[in-house]
Structure formats: structure tokens, C-alpha cells
Design a protein around this motif. Structure first.
Motif, PDB file in Angstrom:
ATOM      1  N   TYR A  29       0.977  -1.027  -0.084  1.00 31.78           N
ATOM      2  CA  TYR A  29      -0.011  -0.105   0.041  1.00 31.78           C
ATOM      3  C   TYR A  29       0.942   1.129   0.019  1.00 31.78           C
ATOM      4  CZ  TYR A  29      -3.741   3.290   1.613  1.00 31.78           C
ATOM      5  OH  TYR A  29      -4.650   4.382   1.890  1.00 31.78           O
ATOM      6  N   ASP A  30       0.715   1.935  -0.967  1.00 30.56           N
ATOM      7  CA  ASP A  30       1.492   3.073  -1.333  1.00 30.56           C
ATOM      8  C   ASP A  30       0.992   4.316  -0.959  1.00 30.56           C
ATOM      9  OD1 ASP A  30       3.548   4.994  -2.073  1.00 30.56           O
ATOM     10  OD2 ASP A  30       3.662   4.303  -4.038  1.00 30.56           O
ATOM     11  N   LEU A  31       1.392   5.028   0.386  1.00 28.41           N
ATOM     12  CA  LEU A  31       0.719   6.348   0.680  1.00 28.41           C
ATOM     13  C   LEU A  31       1.562   7.313  -0.197  1.00 28.41           C
ATOM     14  CD1 LEU A  31       0.220   5.906   4.219  1.00 28.41           C
ATOM     15  CD2 LEU A  31      -1.577   5.953   2.749  1.00 28.41           C
TER      16      LEU A  31
ATOM     17  N   HIS B 119     -12.601   5.438   4.400  1.00 31.18           N
ATOM     18  CA  HIS B 119     -13.280   4.017   5.155  1.00 31.18           C
ATOM     19  C   HIS B 119     -12.512   3.046   4.745  1.00 31.18           C
ATOM     20  CE1 HIS B 119     -16.491   1.548   6.244  1.00 31.18           C
ATOM     21  NE2 HIS B 119     -16.297   0.932   5.005  1.00 31.18           N
ATOM     22  N   HIS B 120     -11.790   3.098   3.840  1.00 22.61           N
ATOM     23  CA  HIS B 120     -11.025   1.836   3.126  1.00 22.61           C
ATOM     24  C   HIS B 120      -9.564   1.966   3.776  1.00 22.61           C
ATOM     25  CE1 HIS B 120     -14.368   0.489   0.643  1.00 22.61           C
ATOM     26  NE2 HIS B 120     -14.342   1.540   0.333  1.00 22.61           N
TER      27      HIS B 120
ATOM     28  N   VAL C 100      -4.483   0.087   5.684  1.00 25.17           N
ATOM     29  CA  VAL C 100      -3.404   0.329   6.132  1.00 25.17           C
ATOM     30  C   VAL C 100      -2.735  -0.501   7.094  1.00 25.17           C
ATOM     31  CG1 VAL C 100      -3.935   1.808   8.213  1.00 25.17           C
ATOM     32  CG2 VAL C 100      -1.749   2.287   6.842  1.00 25.17           C
ATOM     33  N   LYS C 101      -3.871  -1.414   7.708  1.00 23.35           N
ATOM     34  CA  LYS C 101      -3.553  -2.389   8.908  1.00 23.35           C
ATOM     35  C   LYS C 101      -3.268  -3.803   8.453  1.00 23.35           C
ATOM     36  CE  LYS C 101      -6.280  -0.031  12.535  1.00 23.35           C
ATOM     37  NZ  LYS C 101      -7.579  -0.093  13.342  1.00 23.35           N
TER      38      LYS C 101
ATOM     39  N   ASP D  18       0.631  -5.979   3.614  1.00 22.24           N
ATOM     40  CA  ASP D  18       2.146  -6.607   3.960  1.00 22.24           C
ATOM     41  C   ASP D  18       2.985  -5.441   4.204  1.00 22.24           C
ATOM     42  OD1 ASP D  18       1.495  -9.708   4.012  1.00 22.24           O
ATOM     43  OD2 ASP D  18       0.584  -8.890   2.417  1.00 22.24           O
ATOM     44  N   VAL D  19       2.946  -4.547   3.360  1.00 19.25           N
ATOM     45  CA  VAL D  19       4.051  -3.470   3.123  1.00 19.25           C
ATOM     46  C   VAL D  19       3.296  -2.171   3.145  1.00 19.25           C
ATOM     47  CG1 VAL D  19       6.134  -2.344   2.265  1.00 19.25           C
ATOM     48  CG2 VAL D  19       5.867  -4.814   2.498  1.00 19.25           C
ATOM     49  N   VAL D  20       3.621  -1.029   4.048  1.00 22.28           N
ATOM     50  CA  VAL D  20       3.126   0.418   3.714  1.00 22.28           C
ATOM     51  C   VAL D  20       4.181   1.047   3.470  1.00 22.28           C
ATOM     52  CG1 VAL D  20       1.840   1.889   4.680  1.00 22.28           C
ATOM     53  CG2 VAL D  20       1.177  -0.283   5.021  1.00 22.28           C
TER      54      VAL D  20
END
Length: 239
Positions: free
Chosen positions: A134-136, A158-159, A164-165, A168-170
Motif C-alpha cells: 500500500y503506497d501512501l 473508510h477503506h 493500512v493495517k 503486508d508493506v506500507v
């Protein structure tokens, strides 16, 4: 039939799309338009292919961080599957990058799912033995203007919370985002944007209309979020 519906939905005016999203059951209707992955599973011991789930991005339209990340992964030896429901047919870029109109063309197991748009999490569960990145890459508030009037379950935040929890990788694109989301995900990684030096290591022609002396310019996209007032203010300080 489903692929044709995907193209119809993708080509619809943005106002109509937003109206459909606000309808009761609109999100489930949208999800049904996307197929399930049917490609072969990844062989044990081989590099995982990377799947980019469909968003508003096109491969060649205003290339941004996601496309460059995917190009880097392809250069590192991963097969990349870029899903864009507006495509008429599947094509290839540089051998390892596959542009496909539906997730049905992507491997169904053993993949790395790369996403920067939290609502795509509804498609992530369609893959087994997956690794989710997940790329912020931006502040979440950028989505709020287009979410006006939408129910909570249609909004990015909401998503974002469950994704983010569960990812596997943020990763975060800058230190500000890193610190902002560290409480949600203590092991968040900083992966900053970079520069392709080969694009800037040669001197090109200079336009005749440019004045002599130092010239301050802007290199990048002109989009709705571009701060034209700031550009004008900077130009006024350096006429």
C-alpha cells in the motif's frame, strides 16, 4: 459482455460515475463489473508478478509515481500486470509489462498487489497467496472534493483504515506522510520520489523566445491540483 460493460463505465462522464457510486448498492454493482483473476498461478521459486488494480490512471497518461515504481519492478525482473478497464485489448510494453483490460488476465495466485488507492481493497481478496503493498503517495484529503455527498463506505478514509493495517508493506512518499501515518502503522517505510538522471544529463535546444540570463521554469504536470496562484507569485518575485 462484462469487458464491454467495463469500457462503457470507464467512458462515462465523471458526474454520472459519482451518481452511480452514491446509489444504494452502487459499490457492489461496480465490483461485479470486474472479473476474477484467471491467469496461471506463480510457479514456486519464481519471482512474484506484480498486479496494479484499476484506478483512473492510464499507462501513458500523465506518468506518475505508480508507473515509475512498476517500471522499476519490471526492470528488477518482475512481470507486471497493469489493469486499465478502458483498454480495448491486452498489449505489452518492454516485454515484462502487460497492459490488460480486466483482472481476469492477471495471475490468480502468488502475486504482489501494488495499490495507492484504498477502495481497490475490495478486489484484493480475489487473489490467493498475495503480498499487498500500500503506497501512501499523497495526503488523503485530495480525494475529499470528489467525495462530497457520498456515503461513508464509498470514501477513501473508510477503506484506508483497514488496508493500512492489513497490507503486508506500507510505504510513504515523503517524511511528512511517514510521520502522519506512523501511529497507524509503526513499520511504515519511507520510499521517496527520485529523479531519472538520464532524462536530465544532456543539453537540449533552447527556445528562441527565452530571454538572456537565468530563467526560472517549471517541469511537471499541469492538472486541476496545480497551484497557478503560487506560480504567478513566484514569477512576480523573479520577473
Amino acid at each position: 459482455m462484462r469487458q464491454s460493460m467495463n469500457r462503457v463505465v470507464a467512458a462515462a462522464p465523471s458526474g454520472l460515475k459519482r451518481a452511480v457510486k452514491r446509489l444504494p448498492g452502487g459499490m457492489k454493482l461496480r465490483e461485479r463489473l470486474y472479473d476474477f483473476p484467471r491467469g496461471p498461478s506463480t510457479a514456486s521459486g519464481s519471482r512474484r508478478p506484480v498486479v496494479y488494480l484499476p484506478t483512473w490512471l492510464g499507462w501513458e497518461t500523465m506518468k506518475q509515481r505508480p508507473q515509475y515504481v512498476l517500471e522499476a519492478l519490471a526492470a528488477a525482473g518482475h512481470e507486471v500486470w497493469f489493469v486499465d478497464s478502458r483498454l480495448e485489448e491486452a498489449t505489452e510494453v518492454n516485454g515484462r509489462i502487460h497492459l490488460v483490460p480486466s483482472v481476469r488476465y492477471t495471475p490468480r495466485s502468488g502475486v504482489i498487489v501494488y495499490t495507492h488507492f484504498a477502495p481497490t481493497r475490495s478486489l484484493i481478496d480475489r487473489y490467493t497467496d498475495r503480498v499487498v503493498v500500500y503506497d501512501l503517495l499523497d495526503d488523503l484529503t485530495i480525494y475529499e472534493p470528489s467525495e462530497h455527498g457520498m456515503p461513508r463506505e464509498r470514501r477513501v478514509r473508510h477503506h484506508h483504515e483497514p488496508l493500512v493495517k492489513s497490507a503486508d508493506v506500507v510505504i510513504a512518499s515523503n517524511p511528512i506522510l511517514l510521520e502522519r501515518h506512523r501511529a497507524e502503522r509503526p513499520d511504515i517505510l519511507l520510499v521517496e520520489n527520485g529523479v531519472d538522471l538520464e532524462r536530465f544529463d544532456s543539453v537540449g535546444p533552447i527556445a528562441d523566445a527565452l530571454p538572456e540570463g537565468q530563467v526560472v521554469g517549471y517541469h511537471g504536470a499541469l492538472a486541476p491540483w496545480f497551484d497557478f496562484d503560487l506560480r504567478s507569485a513566484v514569477a512576480g518575485l523573479r520577473p
